[in-house]
Each structure stands twice: as structure tokens, then as C-alpha cells.
Design a protein around this motif. Structure first.
Motif, PDB file in Angstrom:
ATOM      1  N   UNK A 192       0.838  -1.188   0.000  1.00 60.55           N
ATOM      2  CA  UNK A 192       0.000   0.000   0.000  1.00 60.55           C
ATOM      3  C   UNK A 192       0.879   1.246   0.000  1.00 60.55           C
ATOM      4  N   UNK A 193       0.460   2.333  -0.685  1.00 59.63           N
ATOM      5  CA  UNK A 193       1.258   3.564  -0.649  1.00 59.63           C
ATOM      6  C   UNK A 193       1.528   4.052   0.771  1.00 59.63           C
ATOM      7  N   UNK A 194       0.540   3.925   1.670  1.00 61.29           N
ATOM      8  CA  UNK A 194       0.711   4.406   3.035  1.00 61.29           C
ATOM      9  C   UNK A 194       1.747   3.640   3.822  1.00 61.29           C
ATOM     10  N   UNK A 195       2.102   2.436   3.366  1.00 59.44           N
ATOM     11  CA  UNK A 195       3.106   1.653   4.082  1.00 59.44           C
ATOM     12  C   UNK A 195       4.477   2.293   3.994  1.00 59.44           C
ATOM     13  N   UNK A 196       4.666   3.211   3.058  1.00 62.97           N
ATOM     14  CA  UNK A 196       5.951   3.895   2.893  1.00 62.97           C
ATOM     15  C   UNK A 196       6.019   5.204   3.668  1.00 62.97           C
ATOM     16  N   UNK A 197       4.940   5.544   4.387  1.00 66.02           N
ATOM     17  CA  UNK A 197       4.912   6.814   5.108  1.00 66.02           C
ATOM     18  C   UNK A 197       5.807   6.812   6.336  1.00 66.02           C
ATOM     19  N   UNK A 198       6.100   5.642   6.871  1.00 60.67           N
ATOM     20  CA  UNK A 198       6.943   5.555   8.066  1.00 60.67           C
ATOM     21  C   UNK A 198       8.403   5.470   7.630  1.00 60.67           C
ATOM     22  N   UNK A 199       8.969   6.619   7.321  1.00 56.97           N
ATOM     23  CA  UNK A 199      10.330   6.644   6.778  1.00 56.97           C
ATOM     24  C   UNK A 199      11.329   7.309   7.713  1.00 56.97           C
ATOM     25  N   UNK A 200      10.966   7.444   9.001  1.00 57.49           N
ATOM     26  CA  UNK A 200      11.898   7.987   9.977  1.00 57.49           C
ATOM     27  C   UNK A 200      13.023   6.988  10.225  1.00 57.49           C
ATOM     28  N   UNK A 201      14.260   7.465  10.441  1.00 55.78           N
ATOM     29  CA  UNK A 201      15.325   6.529  10.805  1.00 55.78           C
ATOM     30  C   UNK A 201      15.049   5.923  12.183  1.00 55.78           C
ATOM     31  N   UNK A 202      15.586   4.755  12.435  1.00 54.45           N
ATOM     32  CA  UNK A 202      15.410   4.081  13.724  1.00 54.45           C
ATOM     33  C   UNK A 202      15.825   5.034  14.845  1.00 54.45           C
ATOM     34  N   UNK A 203      15.003   5.151  15.878  1.00 53.18           N
ATOM     35  CA  UNK A 203      15.271   6.118  16.952  1.00 53.18           C
ATOM     36  C   UNK A 203      15.120   5.454  18.315  1.00 53.18           C
ATOM     37  N   UNK A 204      15.755   6.061  19.305  1.00 57.08           N
ATOM     38  CA  UNK A 204      15.792   5.516  20.665  1.00 57.08           C
ATOM     39  C   UNK A 204      14.722   6.178  21.531  1.00 57.08           C
TER      40      UNK A 204
ATOM     41  N   UNK B  41      13.673   6.059  25.747  1.00 57.03           N
ATOM     42  CA  UNK B  41      13.875   5.522  27.091  1.00 57.03           C
ATOM     43  C   UNK B  41      12.582   4.932  27.620  1.00 57.03           C
ATOM     44  N   UNK B  42      12.704   3.971  28.544  1.00 55.82           N
ATOM     45  CA  UNK B  42      11.519   3.346  29.131  1.00 55.82           C
ATOM     46  C   UNK B  42      10.607   4.361  29.816  1.00 55.82           C
ATOM     47  N   UNK B  43      11.181   5.434  30.318  1.00 54.74           N
ATOM     48  CA  UNK B  43      10.362   6.406  31.050  1.00 54.74           C
ATOM     49  C   UNK B  43       9.988   7.620  30.214  1.00 54.74           C
ATOM     50  N   UNK B  44      10.093   7.498  28.909  1.00 54.75           N
ATOM     51  CA  UNK B  44       9.758   8.608  28.018  1.00 54.75           C
ATOM     52  C   UNK B  44       8.727   8.174  26.982  1.00 54.75           C
ATOM     53  N   UNK B  45       8.022   9.166  26.433  1.00 54.88           N
ATOM     54  CA  UNK B  45       7.163   8.935  25.283  1.00 54.88           C
ATOM     55  C   UNK B  45       7.978   9.101  24.001  1.00 54.88           C
ATOM     56  N   UNK B  46       7.511   8.531  22.895  1.00 49.54           N
ATOM     57  CA  UNK B  46       8.196   8.756  21.618  1.00 49.54           C
ATOM     58  C   UNK B  46       8.184  10.239  21.261  1.00 49.54           C
ATOM     59  N   UNK B  47       9.066  10.685  20.395  1.00 46.90           N
ATOM     60  CA  UNK B  47       9.092  12.087  20.000  1.00 46.90           C
ATOM     61  C   UNK B  47       7.743  12.556  19.461  1.00 46.90           C
ATOM     62  N   UNK B  48       7.366  13.769  19.816  1.00 47.65           N
ATOM     63  CA  UNK B  48       6.067  14.300  19.404  1.00 47.65           C
ATOM     64  C   UNK B  48       5.974  14.491  17.895  1.00 47.65           C
ATOM     65  N   UNK B  49       7.105  14.600  17.207  1.00 49.08           N
ATOM     66  CA  UNK B  49       7.079  14.821  15.756  1.00 49.08           C
ATOM     67  C   UNK B  49       7.034  13.508  14.971  1.00 49.08           C
ATOM     68  N   UNK B  50       6.742  12.404  15.654  1.00 55.22           N
ATOM     69  CA  UNK B  50       6.565  11.111  14.980  1.00 55.22           C
ATOM     70  C   UNK B  50       5.095  10.706  15.130  1.00 55.22           C
TER      71      UNK B  50
END
Length: 345
Positions: A153-165, A167-176
Motif C-alpha cells: 500500500x502507498x501508506x506503508x511507505x509513510x513511516x520513513x523515519x530513521x530508527x530512533x531511541x 527511554x523506558x520512562x519517556x514517550x516517543x518524539x512528538x514529531x513522529x
């Protein structure tokens, strides 16, 4: 996005194992998604003598309350909405990311400049050093996953961010925006919903007659809410998506027919749609049905019954029921209509 609950890596693995070791009747299926690299975090559990392996951030589906049967099928959204085709979730420990990336760099298949930029990002401190090994046990590398059935599907290519870290006590970056949340889990569960057949019971059974009302109803034992739960045990988040039948639209298969009610939409009443025919009701108008005005001849009319299902969900950290687009599921069945024969003396 809602803050995810904090759990230790050890507790997370135990949570995954608890789900995976459930009885087969629980229908808990692990869906790693993503690229199938073979280097994802492995969680092994013995189930009936077999071994189950999946990435640490895998989405787990519990389909024990889903619709079943040979004629069960997925609902079609009443709008153009579709669940996300990709998302981000935990996938690698520092050691596993190293095991995944270094063979790619050594093969040189992605080009020298790309490999150099990757080494700088994950090894040489721009911004991570040595795959973040100093944080082993304190977090995970997040990577993209492709929703089952959506590869290509075209939308399957939308997740093109590089692998990111993260921490267990943090939320993912807000810009993802595609980072996994309870709402996204609810949407993924929506795609897994299966509802029972919409074949209606008819009276008269078999051939009906011209100008004779045909009663229609759906079996109350099958016609009930169904649900699927999607979860990421590592993050301790889950969402349950439920589909409830609300109405059925009757399309007789010919313009030479009248429906009951006139709109052709039979609403659910007291947990059922329509009313079973019984002796003594011949002179009554059916609450749900059709009257054919012309014979089907040597053929049959294709009667279509399409059920509308109200879709809603509940999830971790979310107050009350939340709505998703209604879904529909329909089926066809043959109806033979004959002329009423009379004898002239």
C-alpha cells in the motif's frame, strides 16, 4: 499521545509470555510486522510443544470474542477511512540493532555514503554512541512496522523515519505521528474485526409467491456484538474495538418489489432484527421483509442484506467509549418468486 505506562524490561517480557502462553482458545496472535529481519528481540514461549518468537514491541491480537464461521467477514468502513498502513513501536535492544545493521554496512549494498552516515548516527555520537549500549535495559530502539495485509500500500511507505531511541520512562518524539498509541491499536483491531454472515431467514422458506409478504429476520444467537483487543505488552497499552449491529438494509434484487419498512432499513429492536414468522401471522405486515410484485421466472432474484455495525473502542488512558467509522457487511442469497396458481372451473 497518552503517556504509556512504565514497566521494566523483565516485567515486559513476562507480560508478553503471559499472553503467548495462554490457551489456544484465547486466539492471541503475535504480529511483529516490519521487515522481518530476523534480528528482532526474541521472546520464546512453549505452547503445546512449539516455540513462539516475536519482536519485543509486537502487537498482540486477542480474537476470542470475534465473529467466526465460514461466512464471517471483515466490515467495510462507511467512509473512505482505513486503519494506518504503518506505525512505529519498539523493535531492537542495542545489541540487536548492532546485529541487524553491521552486516548491512559490511555488505556495502546501501552505498558508502549511506553506510558512513549510519555509522555516524548510531556508533560515532551523532547523536548516538555504540548503539546506546550504555543504556541497555533502559529503553528500546523503535522502528517501523507494516500493518498485516498492507504491504505494498502507498501508506506503508509513510513511516520513513530513521530508527530512533526511546527511554523506558519517556514517550516517543512528538514529531513522529505514527508512533503506536491506544487509538492506533484500536484502528488496527478494527481491521481484524470479523462479523457473522448476513444471510437472513425467510418465510416462506424456499420459493415465495407474487404479492405475498415475505418475512425476514436474523438469528439473534449470531447477531450480537463482536470485539478484538490489540495490545503491546512491552508498553502495557491496549485497546478493544467492538462492533455492534444496528440495522440491516434489504435490497430485493429487482425494482418490482416493495420492502417493509418502505425505506428498506430494518432497525435492531430488543437485540434482534426482524421477527420470526409463526403460524397465525399470515395476515400481518412483517416488521422486516419484502413483497415481490413479479415472478422471477426460471431464475431467482438476488436479495442482498447489508448490516450496518456501529464501531467503538476503549483503551489504556482513554476515558469512555470512542467512535470509529461505522462498518457494513453484506451478502446475497437467491429468492425464487412464483406466480400464485389458480384453478378455473
Amino acid at each position: 499521545m497518552p503517556a504509556v505506562a512504565r514497566i521494566s524490561v523483565g516485567a515486559a517480557f513476562m507480560a508478553v509470555l503471559t499472553v503467548l502462553a495462554s490457551s489456544p482458545t484465547a486466539h492471541a496472535d503475535v504480529v511483529p510486522g516490519g521487515g522481518g529481519t530476523g534480528s528482532e528481540t526474541q521472546v520464546d514461549g512453549d505452547q503445546g510443544g512449539g516455540t513462539i518468537s516475536a519482536s519485543a514491541g509486537a502487537v498482540v491480537f486477542d480474537r476470542s470474542k470475534n465473529g467466526s464461521g465460514p461466512k464471517a467477514g471483515p466490515v467495510t468502513s462507511a467512509t473512505t477511512w482505513t486503519p494506518p498502513a504503518c506505525y512505529y513501536a519498539p523493535k531492537y535492544t542495542p545489541e540487536q540493532l548492532q546485529k541487524y545493521l553491521e552486516p548491512i554496512w559490511e555488505a556495502g549494498s546501501t552505498g558508502h555514503e549511506w553506510d558512513l552516515s549510519q555509522r555516524k548516527r548510531y556508533v560515532e555520537g551523532e547523536p548516538y554512541e555504540d548503539f546506546n549500549k550504555e543504556k541497555s535495559g533502559e529503553g528500546y530502539w523503535w522502528d517501523s512496522y507494516v500493518t498485516p495485509g498492507r504491504i505494498g500500500d502507498p501508506g506503508a511507505l509513510d513511516c520513513d523515519e530513521p530508527i530512533f531511541w526511546v527511554d523506558n520512562n519517556d514517550d516517543p518524539p512528538a514529531d513522529v505521528p505514527q508512533a503506536i498509541t491506544p487509538e492506533m491499536l484500536a484502528q488496527l483491531a478494527y481491521a481484524e474485526i470479523r462479523v457473522p454472515s448476513t444471510e437472513v431467514d425467510l418465510a416462506p422458506d424456499g420459493a415465495t409467491k407474487v404479492n405475498l409478504p415475505t418475512w425476514m429476520w436474523l438469528d439473534g444467537a449470531d447477531f450480537k456484538p463482536v470485539s478484538v483487543t490489540a495490545s503491546v505488552p512491552l508498553l502495557n497499552i491496549a485497546a478493544t474495538t467492538t462492533a455492534e449491529p444496528v440495522s440491516v438494509r434489504i435490497e430485493p434484487g429487482t425494482p418490482d418489489a416493495e420492502t417493509y419498512p418502505a425505506s428498506g432499513v430494518c432497525e435492531i429492536t430488543n437485540g434482534r432484527i426482524g421477527e420470526p414468522y409463526a403460524k397465525g401471522k399470515a395476515n400481518r405486515t412483517p416488521p422486516c421483509g419484502v413483497k415481490y410484485l413479479r415472478s422471477s421466472g426460471d431464475d431467482a432474484y438476488k436479495l442482498q442484506a447489508t448490516v450496518t455495525w456501529k464501531i467503538h473502542w476503549t483503551g489504556t488512558g482513554v476515558a469512555g467509549d470512542q467512535l470509529l467509522p461505522d462498518g457494513t457487511f453484506g451478502g446475497e442469497q437467491d429468492v425464487v418468486v412464483q406466480e400464485i396458481q389458480s384453478v378455473n372451473r
